[in-house]
Design a protein around this motif. Sequence first.
Motif, PDB file in Angstrom:
ATOM      1  N   VAL A   1       0.875  -1.013   0.067  1.00 11.55           N
ATOM      2  CA  VAL A   1       0.190  -0.157  -0.003  1.00 11.55           C
ATOM      3  C   VAL A   1       0.881   1.364  -0.093  1.00 11.55           C
ATOM      4  CG1 VAL A   1      -2.004   1.223   1.173  1.00 11.55           C
ATOM      5  CG2 VAL A   1      -1.948  -1.235   1.270  1.00 11.55           C
TER       6      VAL A   1
ATOM      7  N   ALA B   1       0.766   5.531  -1.171  1.00  7.68           N
ATOM      8  CA  ALA B   1      -0.008   6.810  -1.250  1.00  7.68           C
ATOM      9  C   ALA B   1       0.106   7.640  -2.230  1.00  7.68           C
ATOM     10  CB  ALA B   1       0.191   7.626   0.384  1.00  7.68           C
TER      11      ALA B   1
ATOM     12  N   ALA C   1       1.117  10.392   5.083  1.00  6.73           N
ATOM     13  CA  ALA C   1       0.730   8.989   4.286  1.00  6.73           C
ATOM     14  C   ALA C   1       1.935   7.862   5.062  1.00  6.73           C
ATOM     15  CB  ALA C   1       1.205   9.174   2.932  1.00  6.73           C
TER      16      ALA C   1
ATOM     17  N   ALA D   1       1.525   3.833   5.110  1.00  3.87           N
ATOM     18  CA  ALA D   1       1.901   3.695   3.549  1.00  3.87           C
ATOM     19  C   ALA D   1       3.241   3.390   3.397  1.00  3.87           C
ATOM     20  CB  ALA D   1       1.821   5.261   2.653  1.00  3.87           C
TER      21      ALA D   1
ATOM     22  N   SER E   1      -2.262   2.334  -4.505  1.00  5.86           N
ATOM     23  CA  SER E   1      -1.850   3.731  -3.936  1.00  5.86           C
ATOM     24  C   SER E   1      -3.149   4.516  -3.977  1.00  5.86           C
ATOM     25  CB  SER E   1      -0.996   4.338  -4.879  1.00  5.86           C
ATOM     26  OG  SER E   1      -0.286   5.460  -4.645  1.00  5.86           O
TER      27      SER E   1
ATOM     28  N   VAL F   1      -5.181   5.213   3.372  1.00  9.71           N
ATOM     29  CA  VAL F   1      -4.264   4.184   3.332  1.00  9.71           C
ATOM     30  C   VAL F   1      -4.498   3.206   4.421  1.00  9.71           C
ATOM     31  CG1 VAL F   1      -1.927   3.566   4.058  1.00  9.71           C
ATOM     32  CG2 VAL F   1      -2.155   5.613   2.426  1.00  9.71           C
TER      33      VAL F   1
ATOM     34  N   ARG G   1      -4.781  -0.941   3.577  1.00 12.13           N
ATOM     35  CA  ARG G   1      -4.207  -1.803   4.478  1.00 12.13           C
ATOM     36  C   ARG G   1      -5.221  -3.111   4.904  1.00 12.13           C
ATOM     37  NH1 ARG G   1      -1.633   1.756   9.002  1.00 12.13           N
ATOM     38  NH2 ARG G   1      -1.191  -0.716   9.865  1.00 12.13           N
TER      39      ARG G   1
END
Length: 895
Positions: free
Chosen positions: A551, A553, A564, A569, A872, A878, A882
């Motif tokens: 993941v 950002a 982020a 991120a 992203s 974020v 996740r």
Amino acid sequence: MPKYVYDFAEGNKELKDLLGGKGANLAEMSNLGLPVPPGFTITTEACRHYLAHGELPDGLADEITAHLAALERRMGKRLGEPDDPLLVSVRSGAKHSMPGMMETVLNVGLNDQSVAGLAAQSGDERFAWDSYRRLVQMFGKTVLDIDGGAFEDAIEAVKSAKGSTDDLDLTAADLSGLVDAFKKIVADHTGKPFPQDPREQLFLAVQAVFTSWNAPRAILYRRQERIPGDLGTAVSVCSMVFGNLGMDSGTGVAFTRDPATGQQGVYGDYLQNAQGEDVVAGIRNTVPLAELERIDPASYRELLGVMETLENHYRDLCDIEFTIERGKLWMLQTRVGKRTAAAAFRIADQLVDQGLIDLDEAVRRVTGDQLAQLMFPRFDEKARRHRIAHGMNASPGAAVGKAVFDSYTAIKWSRSGEDVILVRRETNPDDLDGMIAARGILTSRGGKTSHAAVVARGMGKTCVCGAEDLRVDTKNRRFTAPDGSVVEEGDVISIDGTNGNVYLGEVPVVPSPVVRYFDGEIDPEAADAGELVRAVHRIMAHADGVRRLGVRANADSPDDSSRARRMGAKGVGLCRTEHMFLGDRRSLVERLILADTDKERDQALAALLPLQREDFVGIFAAMDGLPVTVRLLDPPLHEFLPDITELSVRVAVAESRGEKYENDLRLLQAVHRLHEQNPMLGLRGVRLGLVVPGLFTMQVQAIAEACAQRLREGGDPRPEVMIPLVGTVQELEIVRDDALEVLRKVGEDYGVELECPIGTMIELPRAALTAGEIAERAEFFSFGTNDLTQTTWGFSRDDVEASFFSAYLERGVFGVSPFESLDVDGVGRLIRVAVEESRAARPGIKLGICGEHGGDPDSVHFFHDCGLDYVSCSPFRVPVARLEAGRAALNGAGG
């Protein structure tokens, strides 16, 4: 011939597709030996046939007759017989819970003869006539499509004549008169008398429940909750048990845990001398379930035992409907209960501690949408507040808006950009569209199991219900608070669904503790972190441990990048360089566009270079050690110029006044030169880099110099250059070769070795279909799903969302906007083709997605299944990505 009818003893909880949630769970409770009134369920398959063909399928009538005969033998009485009638309820029950959206008819089998038999057998004439008036009222509204207001007006007239506001004050004679009035309403509206044949009542009620699957409110609810429209509903036919036989009878709804907070305890509502619809409709204020211990201790103890059995069996919060008939407890329904986002995380965490589920299952039990709800702000506890009322904290959150008193106004004002709070005495299913439009819901009647509360929790809407001290005057569009405050429509109020308080005026909001946790302001291991934060931390940690999908950002500044990273991120998947050209730098872009000579253009680029470099230095520092994918300039250049109309007016005015306007004229000529009918399909992206010499090389030089500077400072920058809007490999090759030369030269100048992968953004169908060829020259792909959706569908999001999307959603062309959740069948197929062909051509190629679909829960699961390496999305989403990446991994592992 397919089997269309199942006795309760024949099913189980795994048959929800066929028997619906209600039928499957009634069967499961029967199998567990719990006290369930006998009955049978008509399948969703029968419903689908009826909706497709307009008639019941062959054989269904015979099956219903056979099961009804078996039920009559078991009960020792016949449907609607004059002396001792069997009465049944006819209830909807889809696979997914849709509270209040479809129809129910109770007391089927009563008529002018059997009402006397019911009175004789029960020894309660008032009860018999109350049951009959309920049947005529529900049948008239549900089956015969008569406006329910006609019946309500008749009831209110009788109560008014007696000087009462309570249904319980009506006598048997009053209720008998109401039956006559109701039957006249039926005859006046339909031209036919109320049907006296019990079997006709039963079959008409079954068909009405089937038809209610496609009622407007049911369609709207399914669209809101993303429930498929082709599932259909099952129908449960259940022998009646009566909660309206006197004060030793009643009906209620129980939760094995608090659906608002997740706390363990006794939660629910109970109403003496009532039928179930009285509780969920919110027309009478209930007492807390704990009061049942005083009212009927034996039934209370038995109910607690049933609740424990069901929660341990389902391993989850259970929502239970029950009736007590003269001291005898009966279970009418159970289901895994709807809950707030906070309750979902707390309950999952608690069940792990109890050993009922493991952490894998805990991750599956919560959703990214619920996590997003927990990140909403809440009221500032330090702010001054004028509390005017208090109700039940039915669905938590902080909502501020203008008070409105009907759904039409809520929708109208909301579409005009106003935040509104829908205020009602009680809501009903017809208020659904207004509830969706509102920021929050406030009612003066009903408990935590009323329609308003259940639907609000399901949608994540703030709700305060049962604020009974409020005098809500919907006719004059105002309510009066206990302190005398009068709130007119349009006045701002604030409601707190966490504690049930209602405030006059706007109360400031502050970040939620969950956001503060993700921002690193709250240590989850600290003693004062709070149960919710610890539950979120535990579940998120496990999701991170099992997910395969990375993941990143979308971040365009050092501040965005830093936040982020705090949100979890693992890099920047999209840095949009065009956002660096706004504000004061816009004049430099104008100089670039107006340049007539190579020298002027080089001077403009030279002025932009250090500014770009400084931006990248900050972003690389914030993301030190993590990849940062920088997209070279993508939008059309004309977006950086003044509006053509405003500029034309400026030139005309200056000319008429004899003022100097040469610069504005040059700008206007440039705007005309760059004007395009459809700029999103014109000179932008890689095309711009090829047409404007030096533009992309300047940007690559800024990236390279920033990287070199960070290396000298001891940092670990990991830039990646992304070339936008490539449609053919030749475009990529030209820009790539130029970029490699710049990287080589800057590395030599700074005496460092620069490693900077060069890839492209796949945002055109042609690029997806020729991905194998493009992959031979690209080290990574990032799917730009916003543009890929536009170019695949052939429409611009900015132009069409406000024009025809609402009509498409209403007519079922879209289940959800393709810009909100990925179009798997169309855009998704292009992505799958690109993934397969690019990996075949270049096995080690890195594949990601940087459109906002990267933060959409459903889309994340698709990207996991496709085998992408990362998604992203915006920094705030974020954590959602996740969590969903972890859930996708567990589901893919067979969970």
